[in-house]
Design an enzyme around this catalytic site. Structure first.
Site: not given
Ligand code: ATP
Length: 845
Positions: A256-257, A303, A590, A594, A684
């Site tokens: 688990v740890a 742009d 925009d 595009d 942990n």
């Protein structure tokens, strides 16, 4: 529907009443995140269940206190995991809200931009090409209106729509392909056609992050590795005659740890936190993986108008009758034809109730600038506009670079055209010279082009005006045989912050490239001022581009800094050319046209203010302020986030390696188990959770923008990270075991020796977390307190350790002993020595 309705729309009060009565214009959301579900999903892990079952068994066998504590630790871990994940989900949700579509409506006679959810039946919508239609509507006014209804019908050809034909219904979710119109809302929310097939529209894509996927893969490998080691540790213990249950519990606790289960999740947290930081800097990320890619950006194609420049336009010069007049130097003689061309052939909206003309004009800055050049007062403009009525128009589009109207001026109809000078000249047969219409000879033509050249070298954006009063046809042919009138030169100053941003790009090994529809010289003048280019040779025009094959373009592209007079369709070729050179391209856009280029780019960027819905949907990031400098900030954030991800991966993995190795070495050398299961779980809890999260929000190294961008497919462990993890992790393990042995050497009892190991393990990780803050600088160089979260997290962890060591009740639960000063000496020595050596090495290097 009466005239007034068509003009003023609903009142705000009526709209509010309807909204309350009929509800918002929203498609019902599916599966919202539930906190309870998230909490329980924390236990959705096989190993955790093995631990719970093992604990329960040990509880029944008598180790009650142990069992309860382990359960508490498991729950606390789950709470930590829950907080992380819930925060992530919440910020993702907030992101969706922000990216919510808007709608332009006229209410009480005023044009307003509202959240599309606030639309009600009866609202008067203004639609332009590129808009996603926000509700089911009926067109009431339109010109050249075409909708893309593929979302509903699957047909990808545009459908013509007009209020004058039967085909005047337009539907939520479909797109305005060309033209513009006014429409009345007839259905909203779930009652729309779209509502009937709800769920198809998703504004935010939660694409999988490649990094997260890689880490999930890595996680799986680590799980197997950990389990193998845990089994070895457990079996050696049992073989040496230790208690079977205790050893089993130990093995599971160690699993688990040591298993870095949070690794992939924590990447999402870091990305999501980064997204909210980017938002503060005006960059709205729509696709999470883009954050990763941003850090690799090597080319930014931007742009010009509005992104590099302020988009605040003012007419500075006019050319007609063979002379350039400069606004600042002289008073410009009246030219009625030019005034009409620029005022009538103009799409900006005008609120005639106010006085101040600057505050009464709304629309494209190029167009408002033209009107402001001719009119000082609202009354005057209104009088002028009232003298003629528009009967037909072809709107401006950046491919054609021109726009036309037919005006009814009482007795006759006249066509006015304005647009890019070269385009206009090509369509002119005559010229208006001092009031007389003459044939446009090559002499005249050269003079005009020369004037345009002069103005554009002064960074002026040039727009020509023309007209004709015979041969007027609606549609094709309207723009032929025109009479040339003159040219306006408009200044659009560069944004102040852009120059620094371009410099920052240079230092960071990123190239800024300008893409513009404007004239070559105008583009060059601005590019030079912003340090984007030095020589004219770095500029290439759309026309030249058309002559190059894809291969030629790709071989040339590295030497180009400005693409001028290009059309949106060129952008796609440009992106592809850069990509063929293995560049990571960010591209802004925009307009509707595009969208393909924005989609193709590695990072598609759309404009929050001037962008169309279609482009926004194609993009992975929206610039809320349309500003180039924001792109650079976003790239910087992208690098910071990636760096931080590397930081906590380094930390988590070396710590976990240290934990596993401690147990492994002890079993290898037949030592007593240096840590009990419950102690491993404590390590942990104290070291993995909070400090790792705090690393995720670590402030950047000061030199984050002074190196080349990293290659896109670079492994997260590249540039020596794996070596660092292995070396440092091993040293943590070795030092912990040495602390344990030292305890034995001094003849301390087993509990004290374990306490020494526990403290050394925790302390060395808490010291190491500070080392992880920088890959290039030593602990002495980084300012410890610049990450207060980390200091806080470490303080909490140390307090936790002290409690476990000195609170009597905790001592019995965790099987520890209070250490004396000499014993602390051992802890400090073994946890600090490596960091000290390492830092000295880095410092002198
Ligand atoms: P960028 O791609 O950097 O935003 P841009 O905005 O200058 O470039 P366009 O808007 O496509 O590019 O403009 C290109 C040219 O079209 C301008 O140089 C100008 O001559 C002409 N133009 C721009 N706006 C209008 C308009 N509203 N009406 C007529 N012509 C226009």
């Amino acid at each position: 529907m009466n005239e007034r309705d068509l003009h003023d729309g609903l009142t705000q009060a009526e709209a509010a009443r309807r909204l309350k009565k009929y509800g918002p214009n929203r498609l019902e959301k599916k599966n919202k995140v539930s906190p309870i579900k998230i909490f329980f999903s924390q236990f959705n892990d096989f190993i955790v269940w093995v631990l719970i079952v093992a604990t329960a068994i040990s509880g029944f066998m008598g180790e009650k206190a142990d069992a309860i504590t382990i359960l508490i630790i498991i729950i606390m871990n789950a709470v930590l995991g829950f907080i992380q994940e819930y925060k992530t989900e919440k910020s993702l949700e907030a992101l969706k809200e922000l990216a919510a579509p808007t709608a332009k409506v006229i209410r009480s006679g005023v044009l307003r931009v509202i959240n599309a959810e606030e639309l009600v039946v009866g609202d008067l919508l203004i639609l332009e090409s590129g808009d996603r239609i926000p509700a089911d509507c009926m067109l009431v006014e339109d010109s050249n209106f075409m909708a893309d209804e593929s979302l509903l019908t699957g047909e990808s050809v545009g459908v013509e729509k007009s209020s004058r034909t039967k085909n005047s219904s337009i539907y939520m979710g479909t797109i305005v392909l060309t033209g513009k119109g006014k429409a009345r809302v007839i259905q909203t929310g779930m009652k729309t056609e779209m509502g009937k097939i709800a769920g198809m529209l998703q504004s935010i894509e939660n694409d999988r992050s490649p990094l997260k996927e890689k880490l999930t893969q890595l996680g799986k490998v680590l799980v197997i590795l950990c389990i193998v080691i845990c089994v070895i540790v457990t079996l050696t213990g049992i073989w040496r005659g230790q208690d079977k249950y205790q050893m089993f519990l130990l093995g599971v606790s160690l699993a688990v740890a040591a298993i870095p289960e949070g690794l992939a999740a924590i990447v999402t947290v870091a990305l999501a936190l980064g997204v909210s930081r980017m938002l503060k800097r005006n960059a709205l990320v729509r696709k999470l993986p883009a954050v990763e890619t941003l850090g690799c950006t090597s080319i930014i194609c931007s742009d010009k108008t509005g992104t590099l420049t302020e988009n605040k336009m003012t007419v500075k010069a006019m050319y007609f009758n063979g002379k350039i007049y400069y606004v600042d130097k002289e008073s410009i003689p009246e030219n009625l034809s030019l005034k009409k061309a620029f005022t009538y052939c103009n799409d900006c909206n005008f609120d005639h109730s106010g006085d101040n003309i600057a505050k009464s004009l709304f629309g494209d800055p190029t167009e408002t600038a033209l009107i402001k050049a001719f009119f000082k007062e609202n009354k005057e403009l209104k009088g002028f506009l009232d003298k003629a009525r528009r009967v037909y128009d072809i709107p401006f589009d950046s491919d054609r670079k021109m726009m036309s109207v037919i005006m009814n001026e009482g007795s006759k109809e006249i066509c006015y055209v304005k647009g890019a000078p070269e385009r206009i000249i090509n369509r002119c047969k005559y010229i208006l010279d001092k009031g007389e219409v003459k044939l446009l000879t090559s002499d005249y033509r050269d003079k005009i082009l020369k004037a345009v050249e002069t103005m554009s070298f002064d960074a002026l954006r040039c727009i020509a005006g023309a007209y004709k009063d015979t041969g007027i046809v609606k549609g094709k042919g309207l723009e032929d045989n025109l009479i040339f009138i003159g040219v306006a030169g408009i200044i659009d100053p560069p944004r102040k912050e852009v120059k620094d941003a371009v410099l920052k790009c240079k230092m960071a090994g990123i190239r800024a490239v300008m893409i513009t529809g404007d004239h070559k010289n105008t583009a060059f003048a601005i590019g030079k001022e912003l340090n984007i280019c030095k020589n004219q040779s770095e500029v290439i025009t759309g026309e030249e581009l058309d002559k190059l094959s894809d291969k030629q373009l790709s071989s040339k592209v590295d030497a180009v800094s400005i693409f001028a007079r290009v059309s949106p369709h060129h952008k796609l070729r440009i992106v592809k050319a850069f990509k063929s050179k293995n560049k990571i391209v960010a591209m802004t856009g925009d307009g509707v046209n595009d969208a393909p280029a924005v989609k193709e780019a590695d990072i598609g960027i759309s404009m929050g203010i001037s962008g169309t819905d279609v482009t926004k949907e194609a993009s992975s990031m929206i610039l809320l302020d349309d500003n180039f400098a924001t792109i650079v900030s976003a790239v910087e954030e992208g690098r910071i986030i990636y760096d931080n991800i590397r930081k906590f991966i380094r930390y988590l993995l070396s710590c976990n390696l240290g934990e596993v190795l401690t147990m492994f070495l002890a079993s290898l050398f037949y030592l007593d188990t240096p840590l009990l299961p419950i102690q491993i779980l404590l390590v942990n809890l104290a070291t993995d959770g909070l400090p790792a999260i705090a690393l995720g929000v670590d402030p950047p190294d000061s030199d984050i923008m002074s190196g080349k961008p990293r290659p896109k497919n670079e492994s997260i462990f590249a540039r020596g990270l794996s070596e660092k993890i292995i070396v440092r992790g091993s040293l943590i393990g070795v030092c912990t075991v040495l602390a344990f042995i030292a305890g034995r050497y001094y003849g301390y009892d087993l509990t004290t020796c374990r306490t020494l190991a526990l403290s050394t393990l925790i302390m060395s990780q808490l010291i190491h977390v500070f080392e992880c803050r920088s890959e290039r600088h030593s602990i002495f160089e980084i300012k410890i307190f610049t990450n207060p979260y980390l200091v806080g997290a470490v303080a909490i962890s140390i307090t936790m350790l002290l409690c476990v060591l000195y609170v009597p009740f905790m001592q019995s639960v965790f099987h520890t002993a209070g250490l004396n000063l000499g014993q602390w000496g051992i802890v400090i020595f073994f946890s600090g020595i490596i960091a000290l050596i390492n830092s000295l090495y880095l410092y002198f290097k």
